[in-house]
Write an enzyme that holds these catalytic residues in place. Sequence first.
Site: not given
Length: 513
Positions: A129-131, A134, A164
């Site tokens: 989910f960091k995408d 980011l 991350t």
Amino acid sequence: MLYAVLFLVYEKEKRADDMNLLYKSTRDAQHTVTASEAILKGLAPDGGLFVPVSVPKLDVAMEELKGMSYQETAYAVMKQFLTDFTEEELRHCIDSAYDSKFDTEVIAPLVKVGDTYHLELFHGATIAFKDMALSILPHLLTTSARKNHVENEIVILTATSGDTGKAALAGFADVPGTRIIVFYPKNGVSRVQELQMVTQKGSNTAVVAIHGNFDNAQSGVKALFEDKELEQEMTEKGYQFSSANSINIGRLVPQVVYYVYAYAKLLDNGEIVQGEEINVTVPTGNFGNILAAYYAKQMGVPIAKLICASNENKVLFDFFQTGTYDKNREFVLTSSPSMDILISSNLERLIYAIAGQDDGKDRELMEALKSEGRYEITPEMRGRLSDFAGGYATEEETMAAIRNTYNSTGYVMDTHTAVASHVCRAYREDSGDHKKAVVASTASPYKFVKSVMSAIDGKYEAMDEFDLIDELEKVSRTAVPNAIKEIRNAQILHTRECDADKMKETVKEILDI
Ligand SMILES: *Cc1c(COP(=O)(O)O)cnc(C)c1O
């Protein structure tokens, strides 16, 4: 006539000023900055986190949001937080981020699994989910740099518990005017996560394994941000630090979007009626994702409970239970490494909010956390936590959630999502609160294939990680993502390691200062 025109210009500027949402530090309310300045700085100079002076209310009706694409929703939400970005700038950032890097046009699909809705946030380049944040942060950051006439090269310094790091590397690789240095705990990430990072291309990227855990890495990075001497040396060489960690408001704001989107889609699909309250369960580590859900609620999305799901590092569960935050405990390595965290940085933003935006109180508690590793909130503050519920899953419960969900529905989820799935079900059973439930699904099962396959059947335990990928493809009937195909034969490009107390020297070496 001229006077009238001048007056109009004056009025227009004044209005723009009134409408500008400012950000202030949780530790010094006097210090306000614009959104772009907050994004550039990452952390406030006093060590606090930037928060919006107030959370704006959605100015678009759900009726309208219902029909919007992810990109349109992103614009509708983000324009209210990033008021010093022009429409053109913001739309450019959004369109550059949420494009074919995602393997589905809807960007964040909502999938019904049994009686819950999984909001799949793992369809981006690095399958976690960091995408979601980011992939847009580099664009927000370079736009902010341009807006503020920054000439320095921006050095992104990031501590990662696994996801991350790769998402930030992928986002910043070869972005002109930036360099990125990622620290990860040597034995604290999955094999796939490590391979994803150490095979990262891009002449501006550096990856360092530290001999320590994630909290060591995160504290080390925070110390570097606060190091005035280093800042001076950096400036002389034409560098300045910024952060890609979820302490950066540029990470948080894009995460609010998918909660608005999820609600609008539930409505659009006829799963709920207008105004119906839902519960949201979020697998939590640094408290960034769930804080974004809290902001979505404050914007007006009908969310009843925000259910914070922890793994065996259940410092947040204990906090919600007792009002005492205490990191003095054994650090447990679990099968959900991105949640193996004892200091949840973003909790400070919630602490500040429930302290009635009292910067002195926030400072006092954060100082106690730093010196004693614990703090206790007041009964009044506890009273303001009613939006939240906490739960946790043991390793056995996490594995059982994967296995049982697979057996009953055929759906395969990753270990982090499984923690949330367990907590969601337990909350429902214990409380009798049967509102429609959304679970934030934060990683692809391919990223944690060993744990996932072992949970499904003990026979997979002895198998090689890469062979298991093919097995998972058969079991889940979902294609192997590109992110996994890429690392199968990629060359290892980063081998640097350092002790947790040598991070400063390492950074100076990498930057040649
Ligand atoms: C980072 C991460 C989390 C935790 O999110 P926070 O915003 O740090 O609370 C959960 N699951 C996965 C897969 C992650 O990568």
